[in-house]
Write an enzyme that holds these catalytic residues in place. Sequence first.
Site, PDB file in Angstrom:
ATOM      1  N   SER A  89     -44.030 -36.278 105.773  1.00  0.00           N
ATOM      2  CA  SER A  89     -44.190 -35.049 106.546  1.00  0.00           C
ATOM      3  C   SER A  89     -43.262 -34.986 107.761  1.00  0.00           C
ATOM      4  O   SER A  89     -42.048 -34.980 107.616  1.00  0.00           O
ATOM      5  CB  SER A  89     -45.659 -34.895 106.942  1.00  0.00           C
ATOM      6  N   ASP A 111     -42.324 -31.460 105.522  1.00  0.00           N
ATOM      7  CA  ASP A 111     -42.703 -31.207 104.120  1.00  0.00           C
ATOM      8  C   ASP A 111     -43.301 -29.815 103.942  1.00  0.00           C
ATOM      9  O   ASP A 111     -43.918 -29.509 102.928  1.00  0.00           O
ATOM     10  CB  ASP A 111     -43.671 -32.282 103.602  1.00  0.00           C
ATOM     11  N   ASP A 162     -45.807 -28.086 105.411  1.00  0.00           N
ATOM     12  CA  ASP A 162     -47.235 -27.726 105.418  1.00  0.00           C
ATOM     13  C   ASP A 162     -47.700 -27.284 106.807  1.00  0.00           C
ATOM     14  O   ASP A 162     -48.884 -27.035 107.015  1.00  0.00           O
ATOM     15  CB  ASP A 162     -48.119 -28.856 104.862  1.00  0.00           C
ATOM     16  N   GLU A 220     -55.139 -25.521 112.823  1.00  0.00           N
ATOM     17  CA  GLU A 220     -55.018 -26.396 113.985  1.00  0.00           C
ATOM     18  C   GLU A 220     -53.863 -25.868 114.824  1.00  0.00           C
ATOM     19  O   GLU A 220     -52.967 -25.195 114.300  1.00  0.00           O
ATOM     20  CB  GLU A 220     -54.737 -27.835 113.537  1.00  0.00           C
ATOM     21  N   ASN A 235     -51.361 -27.291 115.757  1.00  0.00           N
ATOM     22  CA  ASN A 235     -50.077 -27.793 115.261  1.00  0.00           C
ATOM     23  C   ASN A 235     -49.465 -26.938 114.144  1.00  0.00           C
ATOM     24  O   ASN A 235     -48.360 -27.209 113.674  1.00  0.00           O
ATOM     25  CB  ASN A 235     -50.202 -29.255 114.802  1.00  0.00           C
ATOM     26  N   ARG A 290     -62.421 -38.546 122.750  1.00  0.00           N
ATOM     27  CA  ARG A 290     -62.773 -38.979 121.387  1.00  0.00           C
ATOM     28  C   ARG A 290     -61.967 -40.227 121.055  1.00  0.00           C
ATOM     29  O   ARG A 290     -60.829 -40.383 121.516  1.00  0.00           O
ATOM     30  CB  ARG A 290     -62.519 -37.878 120.354  1.00  0.00           C
ATOM     31  N   PRO A 291     -62.544 -41.118 120.241  1.00  0.00           N
ATOM     32  CA  PRO A 291     -61.796 -42.321 119.872  1.00  0.00           C
ATOM     33  C   PRO A 291     -60.688 -41.983 118.876  1.00  0.00           C
ATOM     34  O   PRO A 291     -60.871 -41.119 118.015  1.00  0.00           O
ATOM     35  CB  PRO A 291     -62.859 -43.220 119.224  1.00  0.00           C
ATOM     36  N   SER A 292     -59.561 -42.661 118.980  1.00  0.00           N
ATOM     37  CA  SER A 292     -58.489 -42.505 118.005  1.00  0.00           C
ATOM     38  C   SER A 292     -58.975 -43.043 116.659  1.00  0.00           C
ATOM     39  O   SER A 292     -59.802 -43.955 116.612  1.00  0.00           O
ATOM     40  CB  SER A 292     -57.267 -43.299 118.460  1.00  0.00           C
ATOM     41  N   THR A 294     -56.979 -44.554 114.592  1.00  0.00           N
ATOM     42  CA  THR A 294     -56.078 -45.610 114.121  1.00  0.00           C
ATOM     43  C   THR A 294     -55.823 -46.742 115.113  1.00  0.00           C
ATOM     44  O   THR A 294     -55.423 -47.819 114.718  1.00  0.00           O
ATOM     45  CB  THR A 294     -54.707 -45.003 113.748  1.00  0.00           C
TER      46      THR A 294
END
Length: 562
Positions: free
Chosen positions: A67, A286, A288, A389, A391, A520-522, A524
């Site tokens: 992406s 990509d 999207d 979103e 983004n 909020r927690p990530s 990753t």
Amino acid sequence: MKEEQRVLLLHSSSLFSPPQGVKLSYGTAGFRADASILKSTVHRVGILAALRSLKTQSVVGLMITASHNKVTDNGVKIVDPSGGMLTQEWEPFADQLASAQTPEAFLSLITEFVEKEKIPLDGVQSAEILLGRDTRPSGESLLEAAKQGISSILGAIALDLGILTTPQLHWMVRARNKGMKATEPAYFEQISSSFRCLVDLIPNETKSSKMDNTVVVDGADGVGGEKLEVLKSKLTSLVIEVRNTGKGGGLLNDGVGADYVQKEKVVPRGFCSNDVGLRCASLDGDADRLVYFSLPTSSSRKIDLVDGDKILSLFALFIKEQLSILTKEGTEKLDNSYHARLGVIQTAYANGASTDYLKQSGLEVIFTPTGVKHLHEKAAQFDIGIYFEANGHGTILFSESWLSWLEARNNELGLASEGSEQQKAALRLLSVSKLINQAVGDALSCLLLVEVILQHKGWSIHKWNELYQDLPSRQLKVKVVDRTAVATANAETVAISPPGIQEAIDAETAKYPKGRCFIRPSGTEDVIRVYAEASTQEAADSLAGSVAKIVDRFLGFSSSQQ
């Protein structure tokens, strides 16, 4: 499991050894990493895709893309039979498969999983997997690894569809499982003919107003620019100038693309002071995601950004307008009205000004936790569900039952009052349902829908951008010892642990006009993400900074040493 199948799997997996000391995790985007370490993972996802096809007795997809990541990265993900993402239940197994260190460990994982899921691995059932890739140089060899994985499952066939946008592959998997034609020409035909139909239905009074029908698009030097060149030749009444098509030697996602434009809020490479005032758009690598922008002045690279929240608002207004025409009074003979439930789905990251605007426009707004999966799932619960979103990733979902009603209604109206405003509204809504990619966010189909709605309303990009003014915001990350110490509720807008942290955030937020803040927690890394909004940029920065300190006090490295 047949001996022949065991031998095939052992042999195939012995050809691809997993990277040492690297643990990959399957998330919303599938697996992503530097392309040089991905061969074994992609090979194993090929096997996983074949198992998914056998389990569901349907066609599935496998897409090779990273992406909006840099060109040296790549990734792989599975498209489920619905055209959506791989079911979350299979993600832990994907992680286990990717990290199995020996062919024997790998085989025993598969044996156990096949038994648990009752997958018919006897070579009698067939499996079909549609393969696509973006324009990254590493894509071709990774595609070969995927094919080898698929062919190590008896009865599995890989169909290589070549270079595609990610949404095209999602669309084709969905179409194939609905018994429709699932080719690239069929995709282009469906979206271009739906677009033409919507253009034909533009009211005469706006048709006569000389609106600029040119849009300049940044193709991110990726697959989207390439496909847009094909699509634009099929369109009348819209002029698309594509820049950064990947043909001019530019590097994919390097100072270009929707992700760059949305985050940096400056013009992408290939745009200059001559473009002041033009309607511009940017796709990601990509295709999207889609954002729009305009350049207000030739003296700066700063842009006026029109992000996913504004695209959502435009789509929601148009659909609400068509629904109200469709259900207008005065249709006594046809009174089998079905008042469609229209839902607008956002995450807590949506700008507060957009949420206020949508609610003031009489729309039902629902929040979900962050992530496309949550948004898509919630949107599917409405007759018409729209999600985006900021983004630029989003789409519109129409329920099958409501579309059946709309088809019947359109036929009734055609007999009783052909050419009426109500019939035009029904035709517009049917055309939107065919133009939009209901499998996943699709920059190409969303671009066409934005363009035709602007023509319908006779709006410039400036008029559209003035729907509301975004509140200034700031996002920060705070490194913590353990991100799992934060638990959230109410679509991640409230922290319910550790005790006392939400009260501290609320007390700080109350000091700022139009203040809003959440943590909020990530998903990753061991960081906590802080999002803050307020009436001025200075206030938003200050609120984010104060809350970051609160997080550090409760959860940071200093707190663990007390």
